[in-house]
Scaffold this motif. Structure first.
Motif, PDB file in Angstrom:
ATOM      1  N   PHE A  11       0.890  -1.165   0.000  1.00  0.00           N
ATOM      2  CA  PHE A  11       0.000   0.000   0.000  1.00  0.00           C
ATOM      3  C   PHE A  11       0.926   1.211   0.000  1.00  0.00           C
ATOM      4  CE2 PHE A  11      -3.130  -2.868   2.264  1.00  0.00           C
ATOM      5  CZ  PHE A  11      -4.076  -2.864   1.251  1.00  0.00           C
ATOM      6  N   LEU A  14       4.040   1.062   2.130  1.00  0.00           N
ATOM      7  CA  LEU A  14       3.882   0.004   3.144  1.00  0.00           C
ATOM      8  C   LEU A  14       3.905  -1.378   2.487  1.00  0.00           C
ATOM      9  CD1 LEU A  14       3.218  -0.577   6.186  1.00  0.00           C
ATOM     10  CD2 LEU A  14       0.817  -0.613   5.477  1.00  0.00           C
ATOM     11  N   VAL A  16       2.914  -4.593   2.699  1.00  0.00           N
ATOM     12  CA  VAL A  16       1.911  -5.234   3.568  1.00  0.00           C
ATOM     13  C   VAL A  16       1.923  -6.765   3.455  1.00  0.00           C
ATOM     14  CG1 VAL A  16       0.049  -4.849   1.916  1.00  0.00           C
ATOM     15  CG2 VAL A  16      -0.501  -5.135   4.328  1.00  0.00           C
ATOM     16  N   SER A  36      -2.369  -7.097  15.403  1.00  0.00           N
ATOM     17  CA  SER A  36      -3.111  -6.150  14.592  1.00  0.00           C
ATOM     18  C   SER A  36      -2.154  -5.429  13.640  1.00  0.00           C
ATOM     19  CB  SER A  36      -3.801  -5.158  15.526  1.00  0.00           C
ATOM     20  OG  SER A  36      -4.540  -4.249  14.791  1.00  0.00           O
ATOM     21  N   GLY A  37      -2.553  -5.310  12.386  1.00  0.00           N
ATOM     22  CA  GLY A  37      -1.725  -4.617  11.403  1.00  0.00           C
ATOM     23  C   GLY A  37      -0.684  -5.497  10.737  1.00  0.00           C
ATOM     24  N   SER A  38      -0.693  -6.797  11.032  1.00  0.00           N
ATOM     25  CA  SER A  38       0.343  -7.673  10.480  1.00  0.00           C
ATOM     26  C   SER A  38       0.044  -8.098   9.035  1.00  0.00           C
ATOM     27  CB  SER A  38       0.521  -8.905  11.371  1.00  0.00           C
ATOM     28  OG  SER A  38      -0.685  -9.612  11.516  1.00  0.00           O
ATOM     29  N   GLY A  39      -1.166  -7.831   8.548  1.00  0.00           N
ATOM     30  CA  GLY A  39      -1.492  -8.147   7.153  1.00  0.00           C
ATOM     31  C   GLY A  39      -2.466  -9.299   6.994  1.00  0.00           C
ATOM     32  N   LYS A  40      -3.097  -9.733   8.081  1.00  0.00           N
ATOM     33  CA  LYS A  40      -4.007 -10.893   8.017  1.00  0.00           C
ATOM     34  C   LYS A  40      -5.198 -10.623   7.096  1.00  0.00           C
ATOM     35  CE  LYS A  40      -4.873 -10.754  12.438  1.00  0.00           C
ATOM     36  NZ  LYS A  40      -4.159  -9.506  12.769  1.00  0.00           N
ATOM     37  N   SER A  41      -5.842  -9.470   7.284  1.00  0.00           N
ATOM     38  CA  SER A  41      -7.012  -9.162   6.456  1.00  0.00           C
ATOM     39  C   SER A  41      -6.609  -9.013   4.995  1.00  0.00           C
ATOM     40  CB  SER A  41      -7.696  -7.870   6.930  1.00  0.00           C
ATOM     41  OG  SER A  41      -8.276  -8.076   8.193  1.00  0.00           O
ATOM     42  N   THR A  42      -5.504  -8.352   4.765  1.00  0.00           N
ATOM     43  CA  THR A  42      -5.046  -8.172   3.385  1.00  0.00           C
ATOM     44  C   THR A  42      -4.788  -9.532   2.746  1.00  0.00           C
ATOM     45  OG1 THR A  42      -4.026  -6.089   4.047  1.00  0.00           O
ATOM     46  CG2 THR A  42      -3.347  -7.015   1.922  1.00  0.00           C
TER      47      THR A  42
HETATM   48  P1  ADP Z   1      -4.556  -7.074  10.145  1.00  0.00           P
HETATM   49  O1  ADP Z   1      -5.799  -7.642   9.538  1.00  0.00           O
HETATM   50  O2  ADP Z   1      -3.527  -8.097  10.485  1.00  0.00           O
HETATM   51  O3  ADP Z   1      -4.837  -6.179  11.321  1.00  0.00           O
HETATM   52  P2  ADP Z   1      -4.415  -5.521   7.706  1.00  0.00           P
HETATM   53  O4  ADP Z   1      -4.183  -6.452   6.586  1.00  0.00           O
HETATM   54  O5  ADP Z   1      -5.774  -4.980   7.894  1.00  0.00           O
HETATM   55  O6  ADP Z   1      -3.842  -6.150   9.052  1.00  0.00           O
HETATM   56  O7  ADP Z   1      -3.454  -4.273   7.537  1.00  0.00           O
HETATM   57  C1  ADP Z   1      -2.049  -4.387   7.362  1.00  0.00           C
HETATM   58  C2  ADP Z   1      -1.452  -3.003   7.201  1.00  0.00           C
HETATM   59  O8  ADP Z   1      -1.921  -2.434   5.983  1.00  0.00           O
HETATM   60  C3  ADP Z   1      -1.852  -2.039   8.298  1.00  0.00           C
HETATM   61  O9  ADP Z   1      -0.752  -1.204   8.568  1.00  0.00           O
HETATM   62  C4  ADP Z   1      -2.977  -1.244   7.676  1.00  0.00           C
HETATM   63  O10 ADP Z   1      -3.066   0.030   8.227  1.00  0.00           O
HETATM   64  C5  ADP Z   1      -2.579  -1.207   6.224  1.00  0.00           C
HETATM   65  N1  ADP Z   1      -3.728  -1.156   5.297  1.00  0.00           N
HETATM   66  C6  ADP Z   1      -4.752  -2.018   5.248  1.00  0.00           C
HETATM   67  N2  ADP Z   1      -5.606  -1.700   4.253  1.00  0.00           N
HETATM   68  C7  ADP Z   1      -5.098  -0.598   3.661  1.00  0.00           C
HETATM   69  C8  ADP Z   1      -5.521   0.233   2.568  1.00  0.00           C
HETATM   70  N3  ADP Z   1      -6.624  -0.049   1.867  1.00  0.00           N
HETATM   71  N4  ADP Z   1      -4.745   1.292   2.248  1.00  0.00           N
HETATM   72  C9  ADP Z   1      -3.616   1.570   2.933  1.00  0.00           C
HETATM   73  N5  ADP Z   1      -3.160   0.830   3.974  1.00  0.00           N
HETATM   74  C10 ADP Z   1      -3.883  -0.234   4.343  1.00  0.00           C
END
Ligand code: ADP
Ligand code: MG
Length: 240
Positions: A11, A14, A16, A36-42
């Motif tokens: 991103f 970043l 990710v 939190s923020g480790s990239g799990k959702s991504t």
């Molecule tokens: P998790 O699910 O492990 O908490 P995420 O995958 O949501 O982590 O996010 C990983 C990193 O990417 C975080 O630093 C988050 O702020 C950033 N991030 C997530 N989505 C976006 C986006 N659409 N644009 C910019 N940064 C993002």
């Protein structure tokens, strides 16, 4: 079913997802955990292309998501997604929430779609709520409807991103029980969760992510008994 090879995503500046290598077999239940923020959702969102990848190869049920031309309708029909927020359509009754996609996208006749929806509602224990509206349901009930709705498309893979994180504690168990039942049917599942009891009992494998990398990949009993990385040890200690 799912194969990540050297997958990267950024991103802006970043990084990710930083070199993800991961295979998920048919029928396997994979739990993804990490801070939190480790990239799990991504990571999980790349599997149905809610997030495109920038580098590497990602194959989902034979579809190559590294190609721009991926048929997104086909992909999303095969990959069900359940989010932390239930995202039910508020203006539609429970049964309409479930029959909408099958009738509109799969072109299933309404009567057949309703029969299938009722069978799914039985399975999640909510048949009596068929005509209720989402606001009339508890959070746990809404999430169970959301699972039924995803299953109505007859997916081959189900993704769950912290499905119990928005729930009151007393409702977490009923949702986890539905997910455990689903795992018992042989569904391929990738589940982001901090529910380590579920991970221990239901997962075939656990991956621990930190800073966009998979630091650890193990069977639950190994992961809990003998985590290898300090970050994983720290993470598990915080959950206790
Ligand atoms: P998790 O699910 O492990 O908490 P995420 O995958 O949501 O982590 O996010 C990983 C990193 O990417 C975080 O630093 C988050 O702020 C950033 N991030 C997530 N989505 C976006 C986006 N659409 N644009 C910019 N940064 C993002
Ligand atoms: Mg997340």
């Amino acid at each position: 079913m799912i194969k990540f090879q050297g997958v990267h995503k950024w991103f802006k500046a970043l990084h990710v997802l930083n070199g993800i290598d991961l295979h998920v077999q048919k029928g396997e239940v994979l739990v993804v955990c990490g801070p939190s923020g480790s990239g799990k959702s991504t990571l999980i969102r790349t599997i149905n292309r809610l997030e495109p990848i920038d580098q590497g190869t990602l194959i989902v049920d034979g579809m190559d998501l590294s190609h721009k031309k991926t048929d997104l309708n086909k992909l999303r029909a095969e990959v069900g997604f359940v989010f932390q927020q239930f995202n039910l359509y508020p203006h539609l009754s429970v049964i309409r929430n479930i029959t909408l996609a099958p009738t509109k996208i799969r072109k299933t006749p309404t009567k057949e779609a309703e029969e299938q929806a009722m069978a799914l509602l039985e399975r999640v224990g909510l048949a009596i709520k068929r005509d209720a509206y989402p606001t009339e349901l508890s959070g746990g009930q809404q999430q169970r409807v959301a699972i039924a709705r995803a299953l109505a498309m007859k997916p081959k893979i189900m993704l769950f991103d912290e499905p119990t994180s928005a729930l009151d504690p007393e409702m977490i168990g009923e949702v986890l029980a539905v997910m455990q039942g689903l795992a018992g049917t042989g569904m391929t599942m990738v589940v982001v969760t901090h529910e380590m009891g579920f991970a221990r009992e239901v997962a075939d494998r656990i991956v621990f992510m930190d800073h966009g990398q998979i630091l650890e990949e193990a069977k639950p009993e190994e992961f809990f008994k003998n985590p290898q990385h300090d970050r994983a040890k720290q993470f598990l200690k915080q959950l206790l």
